[in-house]
Structures are given as structure tokens and as C-alpha cells.
Enzyme design. Structure first.
Site, short mmCIF file in Angstrom:
data_model
loop_
_atom_site.label_atom_id
_atom_site.label_comp_id
_atom_site.label_asym_id
_atom_site.label_seq_id
_atom_site.Cartn_x
_atom_site.Cartn_y
_atom_site.Cartn_z
N SER A 191 61.23 38.02 30.36
CA SER A 191 60.90 38.67 29.10
C SER A 191 59.42 38.62 28.77
O SER A 191 58.98 39.28 27.84
CB SER A 191 61.70 38.06 27.96
OG SER A 191 61.35 36.71 27.79
N HIS A 208 57.98 32.95 23.97
CA HIS A 208 57.58 34.29 23.53
C HIS A 208 56.30 34.22 22.70
O HIS A 208 55.83 33.16 22.33
CB HIS A 208 58.69 34.94 22.71
CG HIS A 208 59.77 35.55 23.55
ND1 HIS A 208 60.90 36.09 23.03
CD2 HIS A 208 59.87 35.70 24.89
CE1 HIS A 208 61.66 36.55 24.00
NE2 HIS A 208 61.06 36.31 25.14
N ASP A 265 62.27 39.37 18.15
CA ASP A 265 63.28 38.38 18.54
C ASP A 265 64.36 38.12 17.49
O ASP A 265 65.14 37.19 17.65
CB ASP A 265 62.60 37.05 18.86
CG ASP A 265 61.85 37.12 20.16
OD1 ASP A 265 62.07 38.09 20.90
OD2 ASP A 265 61.08 36.20 20.46
#
Lengths: 179, 180
Positions: free
Chosen positions: A56, A96, A122
Site C-alpha cells: 500500500s 501509512h 484510511d
């Protein structure tokens, strides 16, 4: 190599020498543990080194890359930083980037993250009803990067038999061979 | 004589230490580089609306729309992958500090790093955490980048040069504003 010759060293040892071997094996294990715990103290993060498990964050991080984290309480979280955070109900921490951040006068921060390779933020990954992350959720912030090295860990976690055999071989080698 | 195990061990250990050395040199050769440069930013069209934020609290929040010009030349400063992001930073009654990323772009090594955008739309919605955008007269746009090296540190760097602008004192009600 002859299997029997592997044990030659052991045969030549007496009890004391064998005990010494066992102790030195214990030494290796405990020093590894000490290094890990020492890193935890120095970096302030409960998990100072993490392996990237998903794609990701591509093309920045790929599966199997190693990240070094710090988590100093007086260092503010800012937009654009890569944070590693835990979400309730998920075992594996997520790596992230911070996309939005709101900080109040009293210092409480809430922020939203997004993976570089994901098209949406998210909120869908957080716990149901959770809209923001806070400092409490953060495990650490990515400071250093080393490619590929974490592949070993991924292999070991995905093939437990491989892990057991590698650990078994190493342990056996240390026990059987004399310095 | 040396056994196969010993030979294999020696080769593996040597390979690993050479790789570790190379990686370290790779890190050391770039750690002191100066990654800052100038960026020219400007806003073209700025409006603010007051609409329910269905992605979050469902309350009516301020939603800003803007288009921007960006001109910068990053080609001389990087040899790795870059993650570029444009941040709006401002203060509201609710929050001492707000940072919202409006736009980002990934530049891989070898790609064109001379950026010249005119009248660009933002990539993300500019939601405020409340109603702090209307009439807010000090919103600062900054361009920053995060360098992703082959191995080593992951610095976040601000560009020299930012742009401050204000939002109008009235909400726009027209439906004509679009964000592509």
C-alpha cells in the site's frame, strides 16, 4: 560431509565443555533480546524495527523492506510523515502517510492517514466509527529505510517449517561446534 | 580440508558483508546532500462552501475549493524517488494548527522533475475540522517532499517559498464549483 563427523567435537567434549557450549548458546539468545530491548529504550518505540507487509505504500516501500522507527513523545506529528499505527481489532500495525492533521491549543492531535498506493484515505481501515488517529495509536514514525532485508522475516512467518529448520540448524551448529 | 558447509558459510558471510558495505556507502554518499530548492506557488480561484461532511462527522463543515499554479524544478536535487505534497497550513478558533494535504505526486527517478502546472485542481478535498475557512485570511500553501532513498534516512523537506491567501468572507452557493 559425513554425518558422524559432525558429532566428533561433541564426543571429545567433557561435561563441563558441553555445559559451556549450552551457556554460550544462551548468551547469543539473550544478547539478541538485549539489543532489541535496548533499541526500544533508545527509540522510544515499542517496535523500533518493522517489516513492510503490504504494497500500500508502493513505490516508496515494497513488501519485505525494513523500516527503523522512532517515537519520541515531544516530537510533533506532522503532515507528510510516515507513521506506523495500530488499529483496534487488527494484529498487524499499518505503515501509512499522514494526510490531514488538526492540533488543538492543549496539544491534542488528531490525524488521518492514507497509503501512497491507495486511492482513498484510511477511514475504512480504522475501527468501526473511528474517524481519526491520535498519538496513542502511533507505534512509531519511519526514520530510516533498508530494502529487501525483511524478506527473511516474511519467509519465516509464512513458512513456519522453514523457520523451525533454520533455527534448529543454527542452534544445532552452535551447540555442536567448539570455538 | 574445508568442508562444503565451511565454504558455503564463508561465501555467504563475505557476500553479506560486501552488500552491507555497499549499502552503507550508498547511504553515506547521500546523507549530506542539500535537498532544498525553490518552488513558486500561486492560487488562482478560491471559494468556500458550507456543506455536510459525509465522510466524517456528517455535520456541516467548511469545504474549500481552490486551483493553484505550481512551478518548480526538482531535477537537480534528487536521484531517488520523491513523494511531493502540497500542504495548506492555517489556524482556526478550534485548532491551533491545521495541516491538510491538497495534492500529491510521486516522482520516480528518471521521470520529468520540472513541474509547471497552471490552474491545477486539488487532488483531495479541503475539509476543515469545523467552520474555520470562511474569511480565514492566513492560509499558507507549502510544497514539501519526502525523499525515499535506496537505503538510509527518510527526510521531509520544505521548499523555499510559500504562498499565503485568504478565503472569501461569504459562502458560495452555486453548484458550478467542481473538483475534478
Amino acid at each position: 560431509m559425513d554425518i558422524a563427523s559432525l558429532f566428533d567435537d561433541v564426543k571429545r567434549m567433557n561435561k563441563r565443555q558441553f555445559l559451556y557450549q549450552v551457556l554460550s548458546f544462551g548468551m547469543i539468545v539473550s544478547s539478541a533480546l538485549m539489543i532489541w530491548k535496548g533499541l526500544m529504550v533508545v527509540t522510544g518505540s515499542e517496535s523500533p524495527i518493522v517489516v513492510v507487509l503490504s504494497g500500500s505504500m508502493e513505490p516508496a516501500f515494497h513488501r519485505g523492506d525494513l523500516l527503523f522507527l522512532t517515537n519520541y513523545p515531544d516530537e510533533p506529528v506532522r503532515v507528510g510523515e510516515i507513521v506506523v499505527f495500530k488499529v483496534e481489532g487488527r494484529d498487524i500495525p499499518i505503515v501509512h502517510r499522514v494526510l490531514k492533521l488538526h492540533e488543538r491549543e492543549n496539544g491534542t492531535v488528531k490525524f488521518l492517514t492514507k497509503g501512497d498506493n491507495n486511492s482513498v484515505d484510511d477511514r475504512g481501515l480504522y475501527a468501526p466509527g473511528q474517524l481519526w488517529l491520535t498519538k496513542r495509536d502511533v507505534v512509531g514514525r519511519a526514520r530510516g529505510f533498508l530494502p529487501y532485508v525483511g524478506m527473511v522475516t516474511i519467509l519465516m512467518n509464512e513458512y513456519p517449517k522453514f523457520k523451525l529448520s533454520v533455527l534448529g540448524c543454527l542452534g544445532f551448529y552452535v551447540l555442536v561446534h567448539r570455538e | 580440508m574445508h568442508s562444503i558447509l565451511q565454504r558455503g558459510n564463508a561465501i555467504l558471510a563475505y557476500t553479506l558483508s560486501v552488500l552491507a558495505c555497499l549499502t552503507f556507502v550508498c547511504f553515506a554518499s547521500t546523507v549530506l546532500l542539500n535537498y532544498r530548492t525553490h518552488a513558486d506557488l500561486n492560487t488562482v480561484k478560491v471559494v468556500v462552501k458550507n456543506v455536510p461532511d459525509y465522510s466524517a462527522s456528517r455535520e456541516k463543515n467548511d469545504l474549500g475549493f481552490l486551483t493553484f499554479d505550481l512551478h518548480t524544478d526538482l531535477s537537480h536535487l534528487f536521484n531517488w524517488n520523491l513523494f511531493l505534497y502540497l500542504t495548506a497550513e492555517y489556524e482556526t478558533a478550534n485548532n491551533k494548527l491545521n495541516q491538510v494535504v491538497l495534492w500529491d505526486k510521486i516522482i520516480l527517478r528518471g521521470e520529468n522533475a520540472v513541474l509547471d502546472f497552471k490552474n491545477m485542481n486539488t487532488k483531495y478535498y479541503f475539509w476543515d475540522d469545523g467552520n474555520g475557512l470562511k474569511g480565514n485570511n492566513n492560509i499558507t500553501l507549502t510544497l514539501s517532499w519526502n525523499i525515499i532513498p535506496n537505503a538510509g534516512l527518510l527526510p521531509n523537506i520544505f521548499a523555499h517559498g510559500s504562498h499565503s491567501f485568504q478565503f472569501p468572507v461569504d459562502y458560495t452557493t452555486s453548484r458550478m464549483v467542481r473538483l475534478n
